[in-house]
Motif scaffolding. Structure first.
Motif, PDB file in Angstrom:
ATOM      1  N   ASP A   1       0.826  -1.204   0.000  1.00 51.52           N
ATOM      2  CA  ASP A   1       0.000   0.000   0.000  1.00 51.52           C
ATOM      3  C   ASP A   1       0.858   1.250   0.000  1.00 51.52           C
ATOM      4  N   VAL A   2       0.392   2.274  -0.716  1.00 56.68           N
ATOM      5  CA  VAL A   2       0.901   3.636  -0.565  1.00 56.68           C
ATOM      6  C   VAL A   2      -0.222   4.444   0.058  1.00 56.68           C
ATOM      7  N   VAL A   3       0.058   5.039   1.218  1.00 61.23           N
ATOM      8  CA  VAL A   3      -0.952   5.805   1.947  1.00 61.23           C
ATOM      9  C   VAL A   3      -0.579   7.280   1.889  1.00 61.23           C
ATOM     10  N   ARG A   4      -1.576   8.105   1.561  1.00 62.35           N
ATOM     11  CA  ARG A   4      -1.388   9.547   1.531  1.00 62.35           C
ATOM     12  C   ARG A   4      -2.551  10.180   2.304  1.00 62.35           C
ATOM     13  N   ILE A   5      -2.230  10.952   3.322  1.00 61.90           N
ATOM     14  CA  ILE A   5      -3.235  11.642   4.129  1.00 61.90           C
ATOM     15  C   ILE A   5      -3.038  13.134   3.941  1.00 61.90           C
ATOM     16  N   VAL A   6      -4.106  13.828   3.570  1.00 59.67           N
ATOM     17  CA  VAL A   6      -4.057  15.278   3.418  1.00 59.67           C
ATOM     18  C   VAL A   6      -4.605  15.897   4.699  1.00 59.67           C
ATOM     19  N   ARG A   7      -3.734  16.572   5.426  1.00 58.50           N
ATOM     20  CA  ARG A   7      -4.131  17.184   6.697  1.00 58.50           C
ATOM     21  C   ARG A   7      -4.249  18.690   6.523  1.00 58.50           C
ATOM     22  N   GLY A   8      -5.367  19.253   6.977  1.00 55.61           N
ATOM     23  CA  GLY A   8      -5.546  20.699   6.932  1.00 55.61           C
ATOM     24  C   GLY A   8      -4.881  21.353   8.124  1.00 55.61           C
ATOM     25  N   ASP A   9      -3.967  22.285   7.859  1.00 57.92           N
ATOM     26  CA  ASP A   9      -3.227  22.952   8.928  1.00 57.92           C
ATOM     27  C   ASP A   9      -3.721  24.366   9.203  1.00 57.92           C
ATOM     28  N   ARG A  10      -4.131  25.064   8.143  1.00 61.84           N
ATOM     29  CA  ARG A  10      -4.513  26.474   8.285  1.00 61.84           C
ATOM     30  C   ARG A  10      -5.429  26.860   7.148  1.00 61.84           C
ATOM     31  N   GLY A  11      -6.492  27.629   7.481  1.00 60.55           N
ATOM     32  CA  GLY A  11      -7.385  28.136   6.464  1.00 60.55           C
ATOM     33  C   GLY A  11      -8.107  27.036   5.700  1.00 60.55           C
ATOM     34  N   THR A  12      -8.494  27.366   4.486  1.00 59.52           N
ATOM     35  CA  THR A  12      -9.164  26.416   3.592  1.00 59.52           C
ATOM     36  C   THR A  12      -8.382  26.371   2.285  1.00 59.52           C
TER      37      THR A  12
ATOM     38  N   MET B   1      -2.409  -5.043 -10.983  1.00 58.66           N
ATOM     39  CA  MET B   1      -3.668  -4.450 -10.560  1.00 58.66           C
ATOM     40  C   MET B   1      -3.411  -3.473  -9.418  1.00 58.66           C
ATOM     41  N   THR B   2      -4.059  -2.322  -9.458  1.00 58.00           N
ATOM     42  CA  THR B   2      -4.066  -1.405  -8.324  1.00 58.00           C
ATOM     43  C   THR B   2      -5.501  -1.010  -8.029  1.00 58.00           C
ATOM     44  N   VAL B   3      -5.750  -0.624  -6.784  1.00 57.27           N
ATOM     45  CA  VAL B   3      -7.070  -0.135  -6.408  1.00 57.27           C
ATOM     46  C   VAL B   3      -6.885   1.076  -5.495  1.00 57.27           C
ATOM     47  N   LEU B   4      -7.622   2.141  -5.786  1.00 56.39           N
ATOM     48  CA  LEU B   4      -7.567   3.369  -5.006  1.00 56.39           C
ATOM     49  C   LEU B   4      -8.804   3.475  -4.136  1.00 56.39           C
ATOM     50  N   HIS B   5      -8.621   3.675  -2.840  1.00 58.49           N
ATOM     51  CA  HIS B   5      -9.715   3.904  -1.908  1.00 58.49           C
ATOM     52  C   HIS B   5      -9.561   5.287  -1.283  1.00 58.49           C
ATOM     53  N   THR B   6     -10.626   6.071  -1.317  1.00 57.67           N
ATOM     54  CA  THR B   6     -10.643   7.398  -0.725  1.00 57.67           C
ATOM     55  C   THR B   6     -12.094   7.837  -0.549  1.00 57.67           C
ATOM     56  N   PRO B   7     -12.383   8.638   0.465  1.00 60.31           N
ATOM     57  CA  PRO B   7     -13.741   9.178   0.600  1.00 60.31           C
ATOM     58  C   PRO B   7     -14.030  10.306  -0.381  1.00 60.31           C
ATOM     59  N   VAL B   8     -13.009  10.795  -1.061  1.00 62.76           N
ATOM     60  CA  VAL B   8     -13.175  11.890  -2.017  1.00 62.76           C
ATOM     61  C   VAL B   8     -13.782  11.357  -3.315  1.00 62.76           C
TER      62      VAL B   8
ATOM     63  N   PRO C   1      -7.925  10.749   3.667  1.00 59.16           N
ATOM     64  CA  PRO C   1      -6.994   9.693   3.271  1.00 59.16           C
ATOM     65  C   PRO C   1      -7.163   9.237   1.824  1.00 59.16           C
ATOM     66  N   PHE C   2      -6.043   8.782   1.250  1.00 60.32           N
ATOM     67  CA  PHE C   2      -6.008   8.098  -0.039  1.00 60.32           C
ATOM     68  C   PHE C   2      -5.113   6.872   0.142  1.00 60.32           C
ATOM     69  N   VAL C   3      -5.581   5.730  -0.329  1.00 62.81           N
ATOM     70  CA  VAL C   3      -4.777   4.508  -0.250  1.00 62.81           C
ATOM     71  C   VAL C   3      -4.771   3.844  -1.616  1.00 62.81           C
ATOM     72  N   LEU C   4      -3.581   3.664  -2.167  1.00 61.23           N
ATOM     73  CA  LEU C   4      -3.416   2.941  -3.424  1.00 61.23           C
ATOM     74  C   LEU C   4      -2.744   1.608  -3.104  1.00 61.23           C
TER      75      LEU C   4
ATOM     76  N   PRO D   1      -9.602  -3.088   1.676  1.00 62.51           N
ATOM     77  CA  PRO D   1      -9.112  -1.800   2.177  1.00 62.51           C
ATOM     78  C   PRO D   1      -8.484  -1.945   3.568  1.00 62.51           C
ATOM     79  N   ILE D   2      -7.484  -1.121   3.847  1.00 60.38           N
ATOM     80  CA  ILE D   2      -6.850  -1.134   5.159  1.00 60.38           C
ATOM     81  C   ILE D   2      -7.406   0.007   6.010  1.00 60.38           C
ATOM     82  N   ASN D   3      -7.230  -0.089   7.317  1.00 62.16           N
ATOM     83  CA  ASN D   3      -7.548   1.008   8.222  1.00 62.16           C
ATOM     84  C   ASN D   3      -6.370   1.974   8.203  1.00 62.16           C
ATOM     85  N   VAL D   4      -6.578   3.139   7.642  1.00 63.78           N
ATOM     86  CA  VAL D   4      -5.483   4.071   7.392  1.00 63.78           C
ATOM     87  C   VAL D   4      -4.774   4.462   8.682  1.00 63.78           C
TER      88      VAL D   4
END
Length: 599
Positions: A99-110, A146-153, A175-178, A190-193
Motif C-alpha cells: 500500500d501507498v498511503v497519503r493523508i491530506v491534513r488541513g493545517d490552516r485556512g481552507t 492491478m491497483t485499487v484506489l480507496h478514498t472518501p473523495v 486519506p487516499f490509499v493505493l 481496504p486497510i484502516n489508514v
C-alpha cells in the motif's frame, strides 16, 4: 520541465520504494518489488508516463518537509495564500498487499486541493483498464498488474487520468490509499489508514531504537541507516544499490545504469556498518543472501545479482522514455553482471571473515564455499578484468582488482589461523606474497610516487584510496602518502573527489561526470588513518552539507551546477557516510565503536 534529484524523498515498505517530489507528486514506483516494472515513471519522462500528484490548486508559496522522527513517514507542508496543508506519505511494512498511503491534513485556512492519478504500467508504456470495484474503489488492471484506489473523495476519469478536486479545512484529515495486487487474485481489501499509520510509526520507532551509535551527526547517521534498511528486500535480505534506474551520472549524458540490484562489492562495508550500529539481524540476513547468491560453480560467480539472487539481469532500453532531463538511453537490467571483476572475490571472503570476527553465526557450508572460490581465484587473479567501475570495453589489470585478490587470500589465511579452519594455507600465503609484489612493481608509478588506476597507466582512479582501509599497506607508508597527495592533485574538483582521472577519460582536465561521493568519503577515511582528523572532518562536513533537506544523497555531485547526480538514494554513499561518522567519533572519543575491517 523536470525536478532536481535532490527534490525527491523516499518512502518504502522494505520490498519496494517510491520517490516523492516536494510538489506532492510521486514520480517513481516499481511495484510490487524493487526490480519490478515501474507504474509511476514520470521521473524518467513526463507525467503521461505515470505519476500520482496531490497538491494545492493555488500556487504554492512555501514548501517544508521532514520525516516524522526516526521513521520513513514523510510529511510535506505546502503553503498557499489561503492556507496550508500537510501531505503525510508512507508505505506500511508489507502485509497481505503493498500500500501507498497519503493523508491530506488541513493545517490552516481552507485549501482547494487537486488529485491526479496517472497509472502507466510497464515503465510508462501500458495504459490500464480502469473501472469501479464493488467497494467503490478505482480499479486499474493491465496484464498481471492491478491497483485499487480507496478514498472518501469523489473521483472521476478525465483524459485517461483519475482526478479529484476537494476542499481541505483546518483539522481535516482526508486519506487516499493505493494498493497493489496480482490481477488474477481478489482485489485487496481496504486497510484502516490510521491503524496503518500507527503501526508504521511503531515499526520504525522500534527499529531505530536498536541503533547503538551515540556520536556526532547522529541524525544523519540514523537517516542513513533508515535509508539502508529501506533498501533491504526483506524476504531475502538482499540490499539494492539504489531504488532507481538511469538517473544520469552526468546531466544530459549517456552513463545511465540500472542500480536496482545487489552488488557483492558493497558486502563488507555493509556488514560492518550494520553490525557496529547494532543491526545484527540485518547483517545476518545479508550474509545469508551472499552465501545463497554465490552458491554454485565458482567460475560462474557474478559481481551482482537480483534481489532474490537471480543471475540473468539482461539489459535493454526503454526507448519510449525521453530520460531524466533528456539523458538517454533509459536502461533496464544491467549487462555488467556478466563482467569479470576480480575485486569482488576479496569483498566476499572479507565479508565472511568479518562475520566470524564479530561472532555472528555462520552457515556450516560457508568455509567450503570460500575454499572453492579461492581455488578458482588462484587460476584467474592474473587476468585482466573490468574493474570496480565496470568500464565497458577491453579489460585491464586494475590495481584495486589485484588488491582485492590479495584481500581474498589474506582474509582466508587469517580465518584459517584464527578459527582453526582447514585449507591450503601455505599455497595461499605464496599467492598473497606474489600478488602483493606484482601490485607494488606494476601498479606503482615511482616518478609520481603513487599507485595508479591499472598496470602501465599514468592516470589515477578513486578506488586506490581504499588501499590502506583494505590493509594492503599501512597509512604511514610513503607510497600511500604519495598516493593521497596525487589524488589531492589530480582527482579533487571543488573539494570533492572524482572517481575517474580527467586526464585519462577526456584527454583534458574536464571531469566526465560528477564527483563520486563515496570516493570523497574514502579520502576522509584515509585521512583518519593518517591521523589528520581535522582534514577528515572538513571533507566529511562538505559531503553531508550537500545532502538534501531530508538527509538523502545520490551517487554523485556536480559541483559546477550544484546538483546531485546518479541513482538516488545511493546505498554506497550512505554506507560510507555511516562508516566515516563512526570512525571520526572513535578518533575523538576512543570509547566509540570503529567501523574498521579486522585484518
Amino acid at each position: 520541465m523536470y525536478s532536481n534529484i535532490e527534490d525527491y524523498a523516499l518512502i518504502g515498505d522494505c520490498e519496494t520504494a517510491a520517490l516523492v517530489n516536494r510538489n506532492g507528486s510521486i514520480d517513481w514506483l516499481c511495484w510490487p518489488a524493487f526490480d519490478s516494472d515501474a507504474c509511476f515513471t514520470a521521473l524518467l519522462g513526463t507525467k503521461d508516463h505515470g505519476r500520482w500528484q496531490i497538491t494545492p490548486d493555488a500556487p504554492i508559496t512555501a514548501c517544508k518537509r521532514r520525516y516524522r522522527g526516526d521513521s520513513l513517514i514523510l510529511e510535506t507542508t505546502l503553503e498557499t495564500d489561503g492556507g496550508a496543508i500537510t501531505l503525510i506519505d508512507f508505505m506500511p511494512p508489507r502485509g497481505a498487499a503493498s500500500d501507498v498511503v497519503r493523508i491530506v491534513r488541513g493545517d490552516r485556512g481552507t485549501v482547494t486541493v487537486r488529485m491526479e492519478l496517472i497509472i502507466r504500467f510497464g515503465f510508462g508504456a501500458a495504459i490500464p483498464w480502469v473501472k469501479r470495484d464493488k467497494d467503490g474503489g478505482v480499479l486499474a488492471i493491465c496484464g498481471p498488474d492491478m491497483t485499487v484506489l480507496h478514498t472518501p473523495v469523489e473521483t472521476h476519469g478525465e483524459n485517461l487520468t483519475t482526478v479529484a478536486k476537494f476542499e481541505v479545512k483546518q483539522g481535516d484529515n482526508i486519506p487516499f490509499v493505493l494498493t497493489y495486487g496480482p490481477s488474477h487474485l481478489k482485489v485487496p481489501a481496504p486497510i484502516n489508514v490510521y491503524e496503518a499509520l500507527k503501526d508504521t510509526e511503531e515499526f520504525w520507532k522500534e527499529w531505530s531504537s536498536r541503533c547503538t551509535y551515540k556520536g556526532e551527526h547522529r541524525d544523519l547517521v540514523m537517516r542513513s541507516l533508515i535509508t539502508l534498511k529501506a533498501l533491504i528486500y526483506a524476504p531475502s535480505g538482499g540490499i539494492v544499490a539504489a531504488p532507481t534506474t538511469s538517473l544520469p551520472e552526468k546531466l544530459g549524458g549517456s552513463r545511465n545504469w540500472d542500480y536496482r540490484f545487489c552488488w557483492l562489492r558493497d558486502a563488507t562495508l555493509t556488514l560492518l556498518v550494520l553490525m557496529n550500529s547494532g543491526y545484527t539481524d540485518e547483517a545476518r540476513a545479508w550474509h545469508r543472501w551472499l552465501l545463497r547468491a554465490v552458491a554454485g560453480a565458482p567460475a560462474e560467480m557474478q559481481i551482482m545479482y537480483g534481489i532474490m539472487g537471480q543471475r540473468r539481469l539482461l539489459e535493454w532500453e526503454a526507448d519510449w522514455l525521453p530520460g531524466y532531463g533528456g539523458a538517454l538511453p533509459v536502461r533496464v537490467g544491467n549487462a555488467a553482471h556478466a563482467q569479470l571483476q576480480l575485486d569482488v572475490y576479496g569483498e566476499l571472503i572479507d565479508a565472511f571473515h568479518q562475520t566470524r570476527v564479530a561472532k555472528l553465526e555462520l552457515d556450516g557450508d560457508t568455509w567450503a564455499v570460500e575454499c572453492a572460490i579461492l581455488e578458482h581465484l588462484a587460476s584467474v587473479w592474473n587476468k585482466p578484468d573490468h574493474g570496480i567501475w565496470e568500464l565497458r570495453g577491453p579489460g585491464k589489470h586494475y590495481v584495486l582488482s589485484k588488491v582485492g585478490c590479495w584481500v581474498a587470500f589474506d582474509r582466508a589465511i587469517k580465518s584459517a589461523e584464527t578459527f582453526n579452519l582447514k585449507g591450503p594455507v601455505d599455497k595461499w600465503k605464496e599467492l598473497r606474497k606474489e600478488i602483493h609484489r606484482d601490485v607494488c612493481e606494476k601498479g606503482f608509478d615511482p616518478r609520481e610516487n603513487t599507485f595508479v588506476e591499472s598496470y602501465g597507466s599514468d592516470v589515477l582512479d578513486g578506488a586506490i584510496l581504499l588501499l590502506p582501509a583494505l590493509g594492503f599497506l599501512p597509512a604511514d607508508d610513503p607510497r600511500v602518502k604519495g598516493t593521497i597527495a596525487a589524488v589531492e592533485k589530480y582527482l579533487i574538483r571543488d573539494g570533492f573527489v572524482l572517481r575517474h582521472d580527467p586526464r585519462g577519460v577526456t584527454g583534458e582536465a574536464q571531469p566526465a561526470e560528477g564527483a563520486f561521493l563515496a570516493c570523497s568519503l574514502w579520502l576522509a577515511e584515509a585521512y583518519i588513518k593518517m591521523g589528520e582528523i581535522a582534514k577528515a572532518e572538513e571533507l566529511f562536513n562538505r559531503v553531508v552539507a550537500i545532502a538534501n533537506d531530508v538527509g538523502l544523497l545520490a551517487e554523485e555531485y556536480d559541483s559546477g551546477v550544484k546538483r546531485q547526480t546518479g541513482n538516488f538514494p545511493q546505498a554506497l554513499t550512505h554506507i560510507a557516510l555511516i562508516a566515516v561518522a563512526h570512525n571520526l567519533a572513535s578518533a575523538k572519543r576512543p570509547q566509540e565503536k570503529k567501523v574498521e575491517r579486522a585484518k
